[in-house]
Enzyme design. Sequence first.
Site, PDB file in Angstrom:
ATOM      1  N   HIS A 268      17.696 -41.390  15.696  1.00 43.82           N
ATOM      2  CA  HIS A 268      18.575 -41.459  14.889  1.00 43.82           C
ATOM      3  C   HIS A 268      18.601 -40.129  13.924  1.00 43.82           C
ATOM      4  O   HIS A 268      19.766 -39.994  13.264  1.00 43.82           O
ATOM      5  CB  HIS A 268      18.277 -42.858  14.022  1.00 43.82           C
ATOM      6  CG  HIS A 268      19.606 -43.828  15.461  1.00 43.82           C
ATOM      7  ND1 HIS A 268      18.468 -43.936  16.360  1.00 43.82           N
ATOM      8  CD2 HIS A 268      20.525 -44.559  15.321  1.00 43.82           C
ATOM      9  CE1 HIS A 268      19.310 -44.952  17.109  1.00 43.82           C
ATOM     10  NE2 HIS A 268      20.558 -45.073  16.345  1.00 43.82           N
TER      11      HIS A 268
ATOM     12  N   ARG B  94      28.311 -46.423  15.413  1.00 46.68           N
ATOM     13  CA  ARG B  94      27.251 -47.111  15.343  1.00 46.68           C
ATOM     14  C   ARG B  94      27.028 -47.653  13.820  1.00 46.68           C
ATOM     15  O   ARG B  94      25.955 -47.047  12.650  1.00 46.68           O
ATOM     16  CB  ARG B  94      25.875 -45.801  16.061  1.00 46.68           C
ATOM     17  CG  ARG B  94      26.156 -45.234  17.286  1.00 46.68           C
ATOM     18  CD  ARG B  94      24.827 -43.729  17.012  1.00 46.68           C
ATOM     19  NE  ARG B  94      24.800 -43.613  18.359  1.00 46.68           N
ATOM     20  CZ  ARG B  94      25.145 -42.134  18.912  1.00 46.68           C
ATOM     21  NH1 ARG B  94      26.158 -41.458  18.581  1.00 46.68           N
ATOM     22  NH2 ARG B  94      24.596 -41.814  20.345  1.00 46.68           N
TER      23      ARG B  94
ATOM     24  N   ARG C 195      30.942 -50.319  17.266  1.00 49.14           N
ATOM     25  CA  ARG C 195      29.899 -51.089  18.303  1.00 49.14           C
ATOM     26  C   ARG C 195      28.940 -52.153  16.908  1.00 49.14           C
ATOM     27  O   ARG C 195      28.111 -51.913  15.858  1.00 49.14           O
ATOM     28  CB  ARG C 195      28.521 -49.864  18.528  1.00 49.14           C
ATOM     29  CG  ARG C 195      27.651 -50.502  19.505  1.00 49.14           C
ATOM     30  CD  ARG C 195      27.006 -50.133  20.096  1.00 49.14           C
ATOM     31  NE  ARG C 195      26.486 -48.924  19.088  1.00 49.14           N
ATOM     32  CZ  ARG C 195      25.316 -48.020  19.677  1.00 49.14           C
ATOM     33  NH1 ARG C 195      25.351 -47.671  21.506  1.00 49.14           N
ATOM     34  NH2 ARG C 195      24.433 -46.726  18.842  1.00 49.14           N
TER      35      ARG C 195
ATOM     36  N   ASN D 290      23.572 -41.881  27.186  1.00 50.42           N
ATOM     37  CA  ASN D 290      21.612 -42.054  26.965  1.00 50.42           C
ATOM     38  C   ASN D 290      20.335 -43.106  27.152  1.00 50.42           C
ATOM     39  O   ASN D 290      19.683 -43.152  28.093  1.00 50.42           O
ATOM     40  CB  ASN D 290      21.909 -41.900  25.053  1.00 50.42           C
ATOM     41  CG  ASN D 290      22.746 -41.376  24.389  1.00 50.42           C
ATOM     42  OD1 ASN D 290      23.400 -39.896  25.268  1.00 50.42           O
ATOM     43  ND2 ASN D 290      23.009 -40.897  23.839  1.00 50.42           N
TER      44      ASN D 290
ATOM     45  N   ARG E 253      13.654 -42.036  26.700  1.00 47.69           N
ATOM     46  CA  ARG E 253      15.025 -41.025  26.611  1.00 47.69           C
ATOM     47  C   ARG E 253      14.126 -40.366  25.004  1.00 47.69           C
ATOM     48  O   ARG E 253      14.000 -39.532  24.365  1.00 47.69           O
ATOM     49  CB  ARG E 253      16.290 -41.551  25.994  1.00 47.69           C
ATOM     50  CG  ARG E 253      16.105 -42.754  25.169  1.00 47.69           C
ATOM     51  CD  ARG E 253      17.584 -43.751  24.899  1.00 47.69           C
ATOM     52  NE  ARG E 253      18.452 -42.884  23.804  1.00 47.69           N
ATOM     53  CZ  ARG E 253      19.806 -43.915  22.934  1.00 47.69           C
ATOM     54  NH1 ARG E 253      19.972 -44.390  23.923  1.00 47.69           N
ATOM     55  NH2 ARG E 253      20.290 -43.179  22.278  1.00 47.69           N
TER      56      ARG E 253
ATOM     57  N   CYS F  35      30.594 -41.942  25.608  1.00 47.52           N
ATOM     58  CA  CYS F  35      29.956 -41.993  24.629  1.00 47.52           C
ATOM     59  C   CYS F  35      28.601 -41.615  24.360  1.00 47.52           C
ATOM     60  O   CYS F  35      28.310 -41.257  22.946  1.00 47.52           O
ATOM     61  CB  CYS F  35      30.334 -42.946  23.791  1.00 47.52           C
ATOM     62  SG  CYS F  35      29.548 -44.250  24.066  1.00 47.52           S
TER      63      CYS F  35
END
Length: 763
Positions: A375, A482, A518, A640, A651, A688
């Site tokens: 993030h 997000r 989301r 992702n 990841r 996305c």
Amino acid sequence: MPGFQGRPMRSALGGPRVLLRRLREVMAEPVSAQDRLDKIVVLIAANMVAEVCSVYVLRVDGTLELYATEGLNRSAVHLTVMRIDEGLVGTVAREAEPISLSNAQAHPAFSYRPETGEEIYHSFLGVPILRAGNTLGVLVVQNRAHRSYTEEEIEALQTTAMVLAEIIASGELTALALPGAEPAARRPLHLTGSALSEGIGLGHVVLHEPRIEVTKVIADDVPAELDRVDHAVQTLRASIDIMLEDEGVARVGEHREILEAYRMFAHDRGWINRMREAVMTGLTAEGAVERVQSDTRARMLRMTDPYLRERMHDLDDLANRLLRQLTGRAGGPEKMALPDNAIIVARNMSPAALLDYDRTRIRGLVLEEGAATSHLTIVARALNIAAVGHIENIVGLVDAGDPIIVDGVSGEVHVRPPTDVEGVYVEKVRFRAKRLEQYAALRDVPTVTKDGVAIDLHLNAGLLVDLPHIDETGASGIGLFRTELQFMIASAFPRTNEQLKLYRAVLDAADGRPVVFRTLDIGGDKVLPYMRAIEEENPALGWRAIRLGLDRPGLLRSQVRALLRAANGRELRLIFPMVAAVEEFDKARHIVERELTHLRRHGHGLPERVLVGVMLEVPSLLFQLDALFERIDFASVGSNDLVQFLFAADRGNPRVADRFDPLSPPALNALKTIADAAERHGKQVTLCGELASRPLEALALAAIGYRKLSLSPASYGPVKAMFLDLDLGAVSALVKPLLNGEAYIPSLRPHLKAFAETTGLPL
Ligand code: PEP
Ligand code: MG
């Protein structure tokens, strides 16, 4: 204490403290650099009762040059140069450890240099000249007699080496060097890590956690300095205990583990004794903390065990806390004004910390850690800050104010770049600016391929700072908002009103263009600093996202209510993250319906219409696609996570994150299965994940049927330019047999690259 030939060293010559005081005087004298070094070696030799004292400086070419000597032939100064893999001096530099020998010539590493005349000296004591754990040179004393240097003498010489480290690091010796053979301390560094956020930044280093500058290293009153060490350690222990007792600290989890480790180190007698011993050699408490930490870093930097390397950071933190205690800055690093063109250098940091800086002055970010889909990276991209991660020990390699270049395209970092490298980058920045102008000129051109297929490009967003990008790029809307980012950068749970305000601002900025919100995707790597962490063996597979939302429906309900109210009179699109089973979607949709009923009953304005979908990012959904598409209004593919789960490759872990290619047949077939199902059911699907943000990957996605992509703002121009030049029919025809083919191919990447090259596609 038995000294040279039975003479008590300290009483005869004043010992290390007198030496340090004399060195302080020499440091203040207005003499040339060479004269200063010459005086220093004489002082050290006399004080250590040694016939020889020499200073070797590590040069940019990796060799060690004799810069000053008392006792060896003076004519060898600046002539004797040794490789770092050569001789005892080389070994000290390489290992960053002292070597003490009573019969040096019998040592296998001994290398004889006739020009120095050192054959008559038998005993040898060499210590590394260290700064922040990095070797800058070697300080040596030698004696004719077969002498065994005592622990105290070794310790004293190491302390003396600290003073030399300051001289070398100050850059004043550069004037004595031939071009190309300057001291390595300030040498240009070319480091390669991984590109996290596109862009190129030229500027000056700002350390996110500034080192505490120790200005006074030589003690006036040693017993008083010992008391200061003891007192600071006591206070440090007490403050760690208080932190551990703090209700806010999770009972389990990483934060607590770190504090437990701190407590263990803070009670470690060895650590404290080493600092006390350093004070006994004449250092201030601050000087002692710095010296011990530099030695520790030097040792730990040479370890390969990642667990032990991690402990180095704990000890760095602890040493910094002690220094803050000693310098009266216990409140934590204060915020300082950023220079223009700041490049922030950190081990790692939170997204909130990055947002705290004055954005207009930051040109780049360099991290020791960091991950492409973390993030912090997402925030750096939103802010258009060039970022590079995985640059080992960068915090120890730079000084505040050093010139630095961050290349967020190639993942390279240049510290103290030579002028030609800087020139190349100035040109690159100019070229990029021109390209950005070209992209800007495409703003109102519809994204349609050369063979007439329209591609719908949206933006990924999550913060207020993202919103201006909608107008700048001319995007069709926000394909993924997000919502957890607002929660992650806050210091407490954002109230419903604060959420409401943000969601309204987003819809206002979108101005009628669709926005896909989301619901909270927390857990896994998305940690809220104020929420009690739960210890889980595999957090990415744990209690996160919709799982947490359904088990704690209060949180989800209040968020859904804020979203519904924000969309008053407008369309609301909602997706749920990490859905793994169809009934999870049913339950989540039920919550939306209940909230709608609640708002209606209380006379609130309602959205014009509500569309509800899922994030397709857990592979189990691939086998329930028909049931799912019958229920949902639309879907969004989170590549992702989907790729991470498909290949069982974390990841966020650089060792495995890039191990499997998302352009390999298994990944592309999974993605194609979803696109095909959406088409069968006449439902919209957007991709996305970060895949959509890379032109070659976006090309592959279009070739397997995706017509809607949502990308990071910085990627919008390059991806759009690629589509405008693309013959989609041709690439689809190329891809189809490769995916269905009988023959095994590991990845479509080389095929797609060759296609792009032969058709002149801009990638
Ligand atoms: C994804 O998983 O691809 C995604 C878009 O969501 P996030 O990166 O926030 O997990
Ligand atoms: Mg995801």
